[in-house]
Write an enzyme that holds these catalytic residues in place. Structure first.
Site, PDB file in Angstrom:
ATOM      1  N   SER A 165       6.737  31.852 -14.773  1.00  0.00           N
ATOM      2  CA  SER A 165       5.665  30.873 -14.895  1.00  0.00           C
ATOM      3  C   SER A 165       5.088  30.944 -16.315  1.00  0.00           C
ATOM      4  O   SER A 165       5.832  30.966 -17.298  1.00  0.00           O
ATOM      5  CB  SER A 165       4.603  31.141 -13.828  1.00  0.00           C
ATOM      6  OG  SER A 165       3.529  30.239 -13.936  1.00  0.00           O
TER       7      SER A 165
ATOM      8  N   TYR B 170       2.823  20.278 -18.053  1.00  0.00           N
ATOM      9  CA  TYR B 170       3.657  21.482 -18.108  1.00  0.00           C
ATOM     10  C   TYR B 170       3.058  22.596 -17.266  1.00  0.00           C
ATOM     11  O   TYR B 170       3.753  23.256 -16.480  1.00  0.00           O
ATOM     12  CB  TYR B 170       3.810  21.930 -19.565  1.00  0.00           C
ATOM     13  CG  TYR B 170       4.448  23.281 -19.731  1.00  0.00           C
ATOM     14  CD1 TYR B 170       5.814  23.461 -19.523  1.00  0.00           C
ATOM     15  CD2 TYR B 170       3.695  24.395 -20.127  1.00  0.00           C
ATOM     16  CE1 TYR B 170       6.410  24.702 -19.688  1.00  0.00           C
ATOM     17  CE2 TYR B 170       4.279  25.639 -20.293  1.00  0.00           C
ATOM     18  CZ  TYR B 170       5.639  25.788 -20.075  1.00  0.00           C
ATOM     19  OH  TYR B 170       6.230  27.021 -20.233  1.00  0.00           O
TER      20      TYR B 170
ATOM     21  N   LYS C  81       4.313  24.931 -14.036  1.00  0.00           N
ATOM     22  CA  LYS C  81       4.360  26.390 -14.068  1.00  0.00           C
ATOM     23  C   LYS C  81       3.544  26.993 -12.924  1.00  0.00           C
ATOM     24  O   LYS C  81       3.922  28.016 -12.342  1.00  0.00           O
ATOM     25  CB  LYS C  81       3.873  26.900 -15.422  1.00  0.00           C
ATOM     26  CG  LYS C  81       4.890  26.684 -16.533  1.00  0.00           C
ATOM     27  CD  LYS C  81       6.151  27.481 -16.244  1.00  0.00           C
ATOM     28  CE  LYS C  81       7.262  27.259 -17.208  1.00  0.00           C
ATOM     29  NZ  LYS C  81       8.422  28.148 -17.002  1.00  0.00           N
TER      30      LYS C  81
END
Length: 329
Positions: free
Chosen positions: A177, A206, A210
């Site tokens: 992550s 983004y 994650k």
């Protein structure tokens, strides 16, 4: 754990010195032709492991393999290509079938590859947002396809481990992550009325993907059979830390220049992943932070893993990924 501590972590305490001989063990690292995954592959190959180098083309795999062999000429390990374009889901099953035909075990699957802030509107070959499809859907599909081999690894009888790290590894999936204390939408992943992840701009989008990986790690952990006689696969998510890698290739030049001054070399991130993949102190469902320490996810993301009058956000996101990945299983 504070964002400051993850920006400026202490020196790594779990490194290649903590690995025993990994002869006979098998590892797959996506995105390992360059960057963090490449550094991790070098460490494992140096310990005589069989390492599958994941990349989107044969040329990139061959280049990564050649570079590793040149840097570590005395290893007794093996390097093999795992050719799959994570932005094209139909390429994953053939790559997994090749691995399954060649191997009888898979000790750790490192979901290291990812894409960050591509040009606005970028899509996968399947029509999904490029970050969401590459970072989350491909990871979901890979774990689904390779879970039988990971499970088989747990049931195999092996020789006594040569180190505490080796004995603690079992069969693991490491979900890479990021520092989800920053820029992450409230709850980690936000779903609309149709159970579809919403789209955000730049880093927010983004970071949603994650955070999505953290949710998926949690869900795969909880979806395992509850048979007390069976040993479960260990699912761990992590923030690898801030490093100079190809991940920043879409970042504007001035920002890249600043990152090059303050970010660490990629090997530091490899140490974070190494800790997640091998430390005997790690339990399934935990979150790891740089450069190999136990951490915790932010409260607002942890709450999204809990059901409150219905399915949790985490479960709903898992089911969305399951539906979209089903045609490619």
């Amino acid at each position: 754990m504070s964002s400051f501590s993850q920006w400026f972590p202490p020196a790594p305490t779990f490194t290649e010195r903590d690995l025993g001989d990994l002869t006979g063990k098998v590892y797959l690292i996506t995105g390992s032709a360059t960057g963090i995954g490449h550094e991790l592959a070098k460490i494992l190959y140096g310990a005589n492991a069989t390492v599958y180098i994941g990349a989107r083309s044969a040329a990139r795999c061959d280049g990564g393999i050649s570079a590793i062999k040149t840097s570590i000429p005395i290893s007794r390990g093996t390097l093999k290509p795992f050719i799959a374009d994570l932005s094209d889901l139909k390429t994953l099953k053939p790559a997994c079938q090749t691995l399954l035909a060649q191997e009888s075990r898979l000790d750790v699957l490192f979901l290291n590859a990812g894409v960050m802030t591509p040009p606005p509107g970028s899509k996968t070959q399947d029509g999904y947002d490029l970050e969401l499809g590459t970072n989350c859907l491909s990871s979901f599909l890979l774990v689904t396809l390779l879970t039988p081999l990971l499970t088989r690894t747990l049931t195999r009888t092996s020789a006594p481990a040569s180190s505490s790290a080796e004995s603690g590894s079992g069969a693991r999936v490491v979900w890479v992550s990021s520092n989800i204390t920053m820029f992450t939408p409230q709850g980690g992943v936000q779903l609309d009325s149709n159970n579809t992840p919403k789209q955000f701009k730049a880093m927010d989008n983004y970071m949603q993907t994650k955070a999505g990986l953290v949710l998926l790690a949690h869900e795969f952990n909880t979806h395992q059979p509850q048979d007390p006689d069976s040993k479960p696969i260990t699912h761990i998510s992590l923030n690898p830390g801030f490093m100079r890698t190809e991940l920043q290739r879409h970042t504007p030049a001035p920002a890249r220049a600043l990152m090059s001054l303050i970010f660490k070399p990629a090997k530091y991130g490899a140490y974070t992943e190494l800790y997640a993949g091998f430390s005997p102190d790690i339990k399934s469902g935990e979150f790891v932070v740089p450069w190999g320490r136990k951490g915790c996810v932010p409260d607002h993301i942890a709450k999204s893993m809990q059901a409150a009058g219905g399915k949790s956000v985490s479960t709903r996101f898992y089911e969305w990924c399951e539906e979209k990945a089903r045609p490619f299983v």
